[in-house]
Design an enzyme around this catalytic site. Structure first.
Site, PDB file in Angstrom:
ATOM      1  CG  ASP A 171      -2.209   0.410   0.981  1.00 25.10           C
ATOM      2  OD1 ASP A 171      -2.482   1.878   0.669  1.00 25.10           O
ATOM      3  OD2 ASP A 171      -3.482   0.091   0.928  1.00 25.10           O
ATOM      4  CG  HIS A 244      -4.295   1.680  -2.124  1.00 17.08           C
ATOM      5  ND1 HIS A 244      -4.665   2.778  -0.934  1.00 17.08           N
ATOM      6  CD2 HIS A 244      -5.853   1.939  -2.795  1.00 17.08           C
ATOM      7  CE1 HIS A 244      -5.586   3.156  -1.248  1.00 17.08           C
ATOM      8  NE2 HIS A 244      -6.683   2.920  -1.487  1.00 17.08           N
ATOM      9  CG  ASP A 306      -9.121  -0.658  -3.534  1.00 13.62           C
ATOM     10  OD1 ASP A 306      -7.472  -0.539  -3.618  1.00 13.62           O
ATOM     11  OD2 ASP A 306      -9.371   0.104  -1.639  1.00 13.62           O
ATOM     12  CD  GLU A 307      -9.624   3.864  -0.676  1.00  7.24           C
ATOM     13  OE1 GLU A 307     -11.031   4.174   0.480  1.00  7.24           O
ATOM     14  OE2 GLU A 307      -8.863   3.711  -0.702  1.00  7.24           O
TER      15      GLU A 307
HETATM   16  C1  ACM Z   1     -11.174  -0.708   0.858  1.00  9.16           C
HETATM   17  O1  ACM Z   1     -11.753  -0.746   2.158  1.00  9.16           O
HETATM   18  N1  ACM Z   1     -10.704   0.258   0.220  1.00  9.16           N
HETATM   19  C2  ACM Z   1     -11.207  -1.811  -0.607  1.00  9.16           C
END
Ligand code: ACM
Length: 507
Positions: A171, A244, A306-307
């Site tokens: 991350d 990330h 994600d994100e």
């Molecule tokens: C997450 O909680 N960003 C998967």
């Protein structure tokens, strides 16, 4: 002597019988047949019973004929599912039967929970899981946990018949897996210069001024994967992309769309510095995944997804040209292009890709399994498109959220996921047909560690919510009952105390 039949997760069939099996100073375990895997289960059983005051546990291959007092592990092909088992406890003999070692292992986990003051109440149990995917996740980027702590976590998962460990290894705040071809991932990306203190929303933000880091060598990873396998837990590694990824960019800035330098993040959140969909990025990721595959036998690999803010891609001439060249509509389709390319590589290696539900945006990769975290909506949509789904909605499955009134709790990220809320979760949404429901593989508890800096607090956040989750994924929902669970939980707490587990005590 009162009988005790508290097992979590609740078994699907239990017939109480008169009498009990008394634990003597010497306990004998009999194997049938003598297979290495069953021997390994017997060895674990031995270690469990040593904690119950048994002085000597012997492991024997069963002779034909009479059956002396002891615990018998038997392979019985007539039992259908690999994870199912039957447990028959009589005053002179305990028999665990299953068609595969997996089931024998779960029979032993139930048996452990039945021991009460050196006695095990007689009964017949027939048990099988509701879902094939019963997961727990752990983020080791925001805070690092040692090899021994990870093994302890795996023991605690196994005790609750959890069969999947989703290991969030990378991350923005730190890369935690040794990759031989890219040494800067460990020399640079595994360390941050300091860490945010207190909550992110405190103003002004304060930092501790201390370097923080850690990573697992490939040798350590292999030992963890082996340890998990012996406990019938599959380890799914997560390598985050394209977002990330700030720690990666600190080590290899050439993989960004803009010029660096970048630094490993020192606070939490979603960062705009993401991987650029350049050829050299794909070469890097494929090389990383190639090494990951040599360490993890899991058929699944998680690629995050994600994100991922699109700011840098919007401003990048390279990305805009790529969008035109590939006839893509926008940056969401560019992310989809990114993930589909990675999936092609993963599939070619015989593996299945899992991604967070953002991978639906811009079009789902053809064979992807979706992990639905922003509620169950993404999971429903994916199942309707014919894709496999794992449910981990924030509402019921986020164990980094508060578990009771924040005023009385140690610092957490926010939210509120009470024990009862976790217990009430049904991974199968009403919106799905029976056929679509089969695509829901199961559910998972997620443990993000921004505000969990040591193992004691990790246990506090995980327990007892993992107990509720274990019942969500193991027990037939028609047998689930909150009042009954609460009663069994009181007994369970005694066992957690014996194991020195720092569970939240407010319940
Ligand atoms: C997450 O909680 N960003 C998967």
């Amino acid at each position: 002597m009162e009988s005790h039949y508290s097992i979590i997760p609740k078994v699907n069939y239990l017939e109480k019988k008169e009498g009990h099996f008394e634990l003597d100073k010497i306990l004998k375990i009999y194997l049938q047949p003598d297979l290495e895997e069953i021997r390994s289960i017997a060895n674990l059983t031995k270690s469990y019973f040593k904690t119950f005051g048994v002085e000597k546990v012997s492991i024997n291959v069963r002779q034909k004929g009479n059956e002396p007092k002891g615990i018998y592990l038997k392979i019985d092909p007539s039992i259908k599912d690999r994870e199912s088992y039957e447990l028959n406890i009589q005053s002179e003999k305990i028999v665990v039967r299953a068609s595969a070692p997996n089931g024998l292992f779960y029979g032993i986990q139930s048996l452990r929970q039945l021991v009460h003051n050196s006695q095990i109440s007689n009964c017949v149990i027939k048990d099988q899981p509701q879902f094939s995917y019963r997961g727990m996740h752990l983020d080791v980027s925001r805070h690092f946990f040692t090899v021994d702590e990870i093994k302890k976590y795996l023991d605690q998962l196994a005790f609750h018949k959890i069969n999947t460990f989703h290991w969030h290894l990378t991350d923005d705040q730190g890369w935690r897996i040794e990759i031989k071809q890219y040494p800067k991932l460990t020399s640079i990306a595994s360390k941050r210069k300091e860490t945010l203190v207190g909550h992110y929303s405190n103003k002004p933000q304060q930092f501790d001024g201390k370097e923080y880091g850690g990573y697992y060598t490939q040798k350590e990873i292999k030992s963890i994967v082996k340890y998990a396998k012996e406990r019938y837990i599959n380890v799914i590694p997560e390598i985050e992309m394209p977002g990330h990824a700030q720690a990666v960019l600190a080590a290899y800035p050439e993989l960004a769309c803009t010029e660096g330098p970048f630094e490993v993040a020192t606070k939490w959140g979603v960062f705009e510095e993401v991987l650029c969909p350049k050829e050299e990025t794909f070469i890097f990721l494929e090389n990383v995944l190639q090494e990951v595959f040599t360490l993890f036998p899991s058929k699944y690999v998680h690629i995050g997804g994600d994100e991922c803010p699109k700011t840098r891609w919007v401003a990048s001439e390279f990305c805009q040209d790529l969008i035109k060249k590939e006839n893509l509509k926008d940056e969401h389709e560019l992310q989809s292009y990114f993930i589909k390319r990675i999936e092609k590589f993963i599939n070619a290696k015989g593996k299945i890709m899992i991604g967070w539900d953002e991978i639906l945006e811009g079009g789902l990769a053809p064979n992807a399994t979706v992990m639905s975290w922003r509620g169950t909506k993404g999971g429903i949509e994916a199942a309707k498109q014919g894709h496999s789904v794992i449910m981990t909605p924030t509402t019921h499955c986020y164990f980094d959220y508060y578990q009771s009134n924040p005023e009385n709790e140690p610092l957490a990220i926010g939210g509120l996921t009470t024990l009862e809320k976790v217990y009430s979760f049904n991974p199968i949404p009403d919106e799905l047909t029976e056929e679509e429901s089969k695509l829901i593989l199961g559910a998972q508890g997620n443990v993000w560690t921004e505000y969990i800096s040591d193992y004691e607090k990790l246990e506090y956040m995980v327990f007892p919510r993992i107990c509720a989750l274990s019942e969500v994924v193991w027990t037939d929902p028609t047998y689930k009952n909150w009042t009954d669970f609460s009663k069994r939980l009181s007994d369970h707490f005694i066992q957690l105390d014996d194991m020195n587990i720092n569970y939240a005590k407010h319940f």
